[in-house]
Structures are given as structure tokens and as C-alpha cells.
Design a protein around this motif. Sequence first.
Motif, PDB file in Angstrom:
ATOM      1  N   SER A 199       0.848  -1.187   0.000  1.00  0.00           N
ATOM      2  CA  SER A 199       0.000   0.000   0.000  1.00  0.00           C
ATOM      3  C   SER A 199       0.884   1.236   0.000  1.00  0.00           C
ATOM      4  O   SER A 199       2.080   1.160   0.266  1.00  0.00           O
ATOM      5  CB  SER A 199      -0.861   0.030   1.261  1.00  0.00           C
ATOM      6  OG  SER A 199      -0.011   0.184   2.388  1.00  0.00           O
ATOM      7  N   PHE A 200       0.273   2.363  -0.261  1.00  0.00           N
ATOM      8  CA  PHE A 200       1.024   3.604  -0.225  1.00  0.00           C
ATOM      9  C   PHE A 200       1.575   3.870   1.180  1.00  0.00           C
ATOM     10  O   PHE A 200       2.698   4.321   1.356  1.00  0.00           O
ATOM     11  CB  PHE A 200       0.145   4.777  -0.658  1.00  0.00           C
ATOM     12  CG  PHE A 200       0.887   6.087  -0.597  1.00  0.00           C
ATOM     13  CD1 PHE A 200       1.775   6.436  -1.605  1.00  0.00           C
ATOM     14  CD2 PHE A 200       0.712   6.948   0.479  1.00  0.00           C
ATOM     15  CE1 PHE A 200       2.486   7.620  -1.541  1.00  0.00           C
ATOM     16  CE2 PHE A 200       1.422   8.141   0.550  1.00  0.00           C
ATOM     17  CZ  PHE A 200       2.305   8.479  -0.469  1.00  0.00           C
ATOM     18  N   CYS A 233       4.516   1.838   1.813  1.00  0.00           N
ATOM     19  CA  CYS A 233       5.596   2.376   1.004  1.00  0.00           C
ATOM     20  C   CYS A 233       6.169   3.620   1.664  1.00  0.00           C
ATOM     21  O   CYS A 233       7.384   3.787   1.777  1.00  0.00           O
ATOM     22  CB  CYS A 233       5.062   2.717  -0.379  1.00  0.00           C
ATOM     23  SG  CYS A 233       6.338   3.324  -1.459  1.00  0.00           S
ATOM     24  N   CYS A 250       8.729   4.272  -5.353  1.00  0.00           N
ATOM     25  CA  CYS A 250       7.783   3.190  -5.564  1.00  0.00           C
ATOM     26  C   CYS A 250       7.348   3.141  -7.021  1.00  0.00           C
ATOM     27  O   CYS A 250       6.563   2.298  -7.410  1.00  0.00           O
ATOM     28  CB  CYS A 250       6.557   3.375  -4.687  1.00  0.00           C
ATOM     29  SG  CYS A 250       6.991   3.378  -2.964  1.00  0.00           S
TER      30      CYS A 250
END
Length: 182
Positions: free
Chosen positions: A34-35, A38, A72
Motif C-alpha cells: 500500500s502507499f 511504502c 515506488c
Amino acid sequence: VWEGRWRVIPHDVLPDWLKDNDFLLHGHRPPMPSFRACFRSIFRIHTETGNIWTHLLGEGRGRGSRGSRVGCVPRAEEPCRGLSGIIPTLHYVISEGFLKAATIGQIGWLMLMASLYITGAALYAARIPERFFPGKCDIWFHSHQLFHIFVVAGAFVHFHGVSNLQEFRFMVGGGCSEEDAL
Ligand SMILES: [Zn+2]
């Protein structure tokens, strides 16, 4: 499972889309779920840590907001950045004449900037130094980090050259319109 729990993994088990550099053998970050995960990963030690922080160092200098990519996302567009100062320089040289550019236009600084960008991009493209020491530059000093450091240095040089130039223009009474700015 708490999404923040992960360990660094060796290069050979990375999924193909994350296999960017064959000379970094261990310490890779697995795909982030997921962000959030990350984002948190920027505080961990892995092959991207140095890239992320040197990248943010460059962005933090105030070069507009292109949105911070924290490692990412693929980074194919990066080498283009180095060209951003070259086109206006050429424009200036052609329109003002080379001699004037060389003496008052601070072209020396801009050449230095260009060579910093080009050196950094060349190191990155050739995967130097990790090519010669596979596995020894996994975390620090691999080409991608060096590239960022060269870009940041180049940006400072660029800024210095441009400030000198603007100062000169101000002295001779020329305007500082956006269009004129290098
Ligand atoms: Zn990068």
C-alpha cells in the motif's frame, strides 16, 4: 497481518518489475502492499533508502512540485532532468553571442552543471561502481544514489550561475521578466 512487517529480500527473488539493478545482490525492498507501507519504508534501510533521501534532498531545494516519488514508481524519466538547463543555455548562447555568454553569461557554471549531470547519468547507466563490486554497494554508494548526488550538485551550480547572471542583468538595467530568465 500488519502491513508494516516485511524484511529485505535478495535480488534473485525480486519480481521482474522490480529487478532494476543486477549488481545489488541483497537488501531489496519487497513490493509494498500500500502507499502507507511504502511511505513508511522510507525510514527503513534497504537499497532504495539512499535514493529516496537524496531525491528528497533535491526536491526540497524548491524545484517546483512534481510530486515526490518515493521510489515506488519506475523512474525512467529521470535522466531527462539533466537536459533542463542545457536548452535555455543554448538559446542564450545563440541569441546573445558566444563571447558575451562566456564572459558575463556564466556559461562556465552551466558547463560545469552539464558535466555533473552527464557524469551522474553515465554512472547510473553503466551501473558504476556496483558493477565492479557486486553485493558491496547494496545499501550505500550505488550508481543510483551517486546519480542523485550529482544532480543535486548540478542544480546548485545551475542556481549559482543563474543568480550571477540575473545580478548582472539587474545591474545593466535589463528587466527580469519571466521570458528573459534562463
Ligand atoms: Zn532516481
